[in-house]
Design a protein around this motif. Sequence first.
Motif, PDB file in Angstrom:
ATOM      1  N   LEU A   1       0.829  -1.220   0.000  1.00  0.00           N
ATOM      2  CA  LEU A   1       0.000   0.000   0.000  1.00  0.00           C
ATOM      3  C   LEU A   1       0.857   1.261   0.000  1.00  0.00           C
ATOM      4  O   LEU A   1       0.563   2.243  -0.697  1.00  0.00           O
ATOM      5  N   LYS A   2       1.891   1.227   0.785  1.00  0.00           N
ATOM      6  CA  LYS A   2       2.772   2.403   0.820  1.00  0.00           C
ATOM      7  C   LYS A   2       3.421   2.621  -0.538  1.00  0.00           C
ATOM      8  O   LYS A   2       3.620   3.765  -0.976  1.00  0.00           O
ATOM      9  N   ALA A   3       3.748   1.572  -1.240  1.00  0.00           N
ATOM     10  CA  ALA A   3       4.344   1.718  -2.566  1.00  0.00           C
ATOM     11  C   ALA A   3       3.350   2.307  -3.554  1.00  0.00           C
ATOM     12  O   ALA A   3       3.698   3.118  -4.415  1.00  0.00           O
ATOM     13  N   GLN A   4       2.090   1.929  -3.432  1.00  0.00           N
ATOM     14  CA  GLN A   4       1.065   2.448  -4.332  1.00  0.00           C
ATOM     15  C   GLN A   4       0.809   3.943  -4.078  1.00  0.00           C
ATOM     16  O   GLN A   4       0.640   4.747  -5.007  1.00  0.00           O
ATOM     17  N   LEU A   5       0.752   4.314  -2.777  1.00  0.00           N
ATOM     18  CA  LEU A   5       0.478   5.715  -2.446  1.00  0.00           C
ATOM     19  C   LEU A   5       1.637   6.634  -2.852  1.00  0.00           C
ATOM     20  O   LEU A   5       1.443   7.820  -3.121  1.00  0.00           O
ATOM     21  N   SER A   6       2.815   6.095  -2.903  1.00  0.00           N
ATOM     22  CA  SER A   6       3.969   6.932  -3.262  1.00  0.00           C
ATOM     23  C   SER A   6       4.098   7.134  -4.768  1.00  0.00           C
ATOM     24  O   SER A   6       4.980   7.838  -5.222  1.00  0.00           O
ATOM     25  N   ASN A   7       3.218   6.575  -5.600  1.00  0.00           N
ATOM     26  CA  ASN A   7       3.266   6.684  -7.068  1.00  0.00           C
ATOM     27  C   ASN A   7       1.905   7.167  -7.559  1.00  0.00           C
ATOM     28  O   ASN A   7       1.036   6.355  -7.900  1.00  0.00           O
ATOM     29  N   PRO A   8       1.665   8.547  -7.646  1.00  0.00           N
ATOM     30  CA  PRO A   8       0.336   9.083  -7.995  1.00  0.00           C
ATOM     31  C   PRO A   8      -0.009   8.935  -9.456  1.00  0.00           C
ATOM     32  O   PRO A   8      -1.125   9.200  -9.853  1.00  0.00           O
ATOM     33  N   THR A   9       0.893   8.489 -10.297  1.00  0.00           N
ATOM     34  CA  THR A   9       0.588   8.369 -11.732  1.00  0.00           C
ATOM     35  C   THR A   9      -0.048   7.041 -12.066  1.00  0.00           C
ATOM     36  O   THR A   9      -0.270   6.739 -13.243  1.00  0.00           O
ATOM     37  N   ARG A  10      -0.275   6.186 -11.104  1.00  0.00           N
ATOM     38  CA  ARG A  10      -0.858   4.871 -11.365  1.00  0.00           C
ATOM     39  C   ARG A  10      -2.305   5.002 -11.801  1.00  0.00           C
ATOM     40  O   ARG A  10      -3.004   5.946 -11.442  1.00  0.00           O
ATOM     41  N   ASP A  11      -2.804   4.091 -12.567  1.00  0.00           N
ATOM     42  CA  ASP A  11      -4.157   4.154 -13.147  1.00  0.00           C
ATOM     43  C   ASP A  11      -5.252   4.148 -12.095  1.00  0.00           C
ATOM     44  O   ASP A  11      -6.308   4.743 -12.270  1.00  0.00           O
ATOM     45  N   TYR A  12      -5.019   3.395 -10.977  1.00  0.00           N
ATOM     46  CA  TYR A  12      -6.125   3.306  -9.998  1.00  0.00           C
ATOM     47  C   TYR A  12      -6.336   4.623  -9.283  1.00  0.00           C
ATOM     48  O   TYR A  12      -7.302   4.786  -8.555  1.00  0.00           O
ATOM     49  N   LEU A  13      -5.388   5.609  -9.460  1.00  0.00           N
ATOM     50  CA  LEU A  13      -5.615   6.937  -8.866  1.00  0.00           C
ATOM     51  C   LEU A  13      -6.374   7.848  -9.814  1.00  0.00           C
ATOM     52  O   LEU A  13      -6.642   8.996  -9.486  1.00  0.00           O
ATOM     53  N   ARG A  14      -6.632   7.356 -11.000  1.00  0.00           N
ATOM     54  CA  ARG A  14      -7.385   8.140 -11.974  1.00  0.00           C
ATOM     55  C   ARG A  14      -8.871   7.863 -11.789  1.00  0.00           C
ATOM     56  O   ARG A  14      -9.267   6.829 -11.276  1.00  0.00           O
ATOM     57  N   PRO A  15      -9.747   8.777 -12.354  1.00  0.00           N
ATOM     58  CA  PRO A  15     -11.189   8.570 -12.204  1.00  0.00           C
ATOM     59  C   PRO A  15     -11.605   7.331 -12.946  1.00  0.00           C
ATOM     60  O   PRO A  15     -11.075   6.978 -13.980  1.00  0.00           O
ATOM     61  N   THR A  16     -12.637   6.588 -12.475  1.00  0.00           N
ATOM     62  CA  THR A  16     -13.166   5.364 -13.078  1.00  0.00           C
ATOM     63  C   THR A  16     -14.614   5.528 -13.388  1.00  0.00           C
ATOM     64  O   THR A  16     -15.287   6.442 -12.918  1.00  0.00           O
ATOM     65  N   GLY A  17     -15.145   4.542 -14.158  1.00  0.00           N
ATOM     66  CA  GLY A  17     -16.553   4.569 -14.499  1.00  0.00           C
ATOM     67  C   GLY A  17     -17.426   4.137 -13.356  1.00  0.00           C
ATOM     68  O   GLY A  17     -16.955   3.647 -12.330  1.00  0.00           O
ATOM     69  N   SER A  18     -18.808   4.309 -13.595  1.00  0.00           N
ATOM     70  CA  SER A  18     -19.769   3.973 -12.534  1.00  0.00           C
ATOM     71  C   SER A  18     -19.780   2.482 -12.256  1.00  0.00           C
ATOM     72  O   SER A  18     -19.913   2.066 -11.104  1.00  0.00           O
ATOM     73  N   HIS A  19     -19.640   1.636 -13.310  1.00  0.00           N
ATOM     74  CA  HIS A  19     -19.665   0.184 -13.094  1.00  0.00           C
ATOM     75  C   HIS A  19     -18.475  -0.266 -12.268  1.00  0.00           C
ATOM     76  O   HIS A  19     -18.614  -1.064 -11.344  1.00  0.00           O
TER      77      HIS A  19
END
Length: 715
Positions: free
Chosen positions: A283-301
């Motif tokens: 988790l700490k590795a993910q939070l330290s990289n803001p360019t990852r796709d899961y930090l981008r907006p997603t669809g309603s589904h």
Amino acid sequence: MIDFGGLFKYLLKQWWLILAIVLLAVGVTYFLTDDLPDSYYSETQISTGITDLAKIDDSQASNYMQIRQIYGNIMSMMTMKRVLGMVSHALAVHDLQNEGNAFKPYSENLNALDKTARQHILAELENRLVSGNVILTDKDEVSGVKLKDVVQWMGYGEADLQENLSIGRKGESEFITVGFTSENPELSAFVVNTLSAEFIQYYHTFRSVNETKSVTLLDSLLAEKERVMLSRNDALKNYRVSQGIVDASAQSSGLYQQITSLESQRADRLTEIQSLQGTIKDLKAQLSNPTRDYLRPTGSHTNNELLEIDQQLQVANRRYIDNNFNPVDKQLVDSLQRKRNEIAGSVPGAAGNGGVQANRRSLEAELLQLETALSLAQNGITSIERELASARRRHQAMVPMDAGLQNLQREADIATQEYMEILNRTNQAGFVSNVGLRLSIVETGLPGIKMPSKRLLYVGLSGVATSMLCLSAFALLFLLDRKVVTRAQLDALTGGKVLGVINSLDRSYKGIRAVWDNNTNVDAVMYKDLLRSLRFDLNNELTINKSRVLGITSLSPGAGKSFLAVSLAYAFAVTGKKVLLIGEQVYDFFGNADKTAQEAQNFEQFLMKREIQIEDLITTLTRNTQQNSLMELQDMENLLTGFGLLRDAFDIIIIDTDSCQNLNQVKEWLMFSDVSIGVFESGDEVSTNDKELINYLDGHAGFLGWVLNKVKLIA
């Protein structure tokens, strides 16, 4: 090897002497037993009561060897010095009280004592009989007379009683029979009744004293064992109280199970901590990289799927905590977390900043939650390790206490076992003392019945013993006799090399012709038959070996070899053979009226002139007895040439050599003989030197065997 045939013939020759000795012994025994006194036998029966004892104690009935031992001990005790001494004293007192009613007449030594001395002896014997001091020694004297001698004079000594006393068990029953034989029927009955009564009283007293001693000893031993048992049980109890041990085995087992459970929990917590640490790191590795796709907006589904997985994660986390951190629940949480991450990572970021911020806040919230769970797990494992260390210390403390407890327990068990064993033996001793053997007389001895006379038995035994003694004596004389008189004996001596047997002749015969012409005398007829048999065997050997020269020798002079040589020459001559006989004075054995052999010629002259006058049947050459060596007459070549001429001129040549006393001449003459035989005189003894000569001749080349000469015919 024993010649049984010769032994039988030898004993058969002595039958008249053996019969005379046996008849003499039988006659002497018959007259010596003419005044043999009558004997009377009386007996009594004693019941041992072992059948009644077996009804109470089955072990007594099943142990056969023990029962036999009991009977053996009882019968041995009945012949003890003390018991026989009681009988001897009772008999002596009976006879001294009334001479007219005595069982036996007084001896001369007893009659030599005056009445006062006999009264003193009677009083002393009565006192000893009452006190039980019945074993007499040389120091026991009354009025200058030894009591032991008085009892012997009266014929009531220990040896006298045992000689006529018989004690035995009646079959396999419980009864013991006591019998006595004497010349007085009243005496026989008195002995068996007195012996039985005195022994029963002595046996019960002896047994009672021994059993009392045994019970007393066992009681003291039982008290000591009880004290030891109680002492060790108290030590065991005090140790349990001081150490706080109720059940060492159960306590040790409980502690071991607790340690096992705590070690299992500790392992689970360590696994959980490692899992949480790995998730937090991701988790700490993910939070330290803001360019990852899961930090981008997603669809309603996609948002709906993420919300649903978040709800499932919350439920799985609660179940994981409620189930005391169950590893199965932990696997479910990890699986849902991986699925959420995959969905979030598969959607490109197309939403605005609000969606990105929401995802970050969600990750941060999850991170906070995992860090909280990690802190709880670390605190929990610390608590588990403290409990585990405490349980291990208590278990280690139990080990020495348990060892000490086991030692005390073992000592207490041993003491208890010893106590119970002594208690059983004490109870058994008391039981045997109360219900043991009870001897009693079931049949009193009556005046003895007259026994059959042993006169015929003694006479028969005398005849049999004398016969066996005579046979043994004559057999021993036969075995010690070193004379050889039979063919079987000569067979055993020479190893079976016996060609024949020649019987002896009366000295009245003038020569072999007189024997040959006599057809009426048994000895002469037998001599001719045996000589013909020997001639046949020798002729076969000479024919098979293509031999012509026969040498004849003997162990010692006087064996009859010269007459046998003449006889063989005559026997071969009557068959039509040209025979040459070489010997010393052999012409004398033909007889004055004999015309078959002329005046003998000299062998030494023949060797020099190489000439010989050949007669029709038998030609003789005398040899010089003064000449010590044949090889000193001529050299070996001339000797061989001379014998070659003789072989060509005659069908058979018989050489009468010297006896083996002149062994050098025998060796020389046998060197020119094709075959040879030895003559042994019947009745000669064989010395060690003779055995050596026999072995030498047996090993000589061409030696055919022995002839047993001068055998006496049995009429």
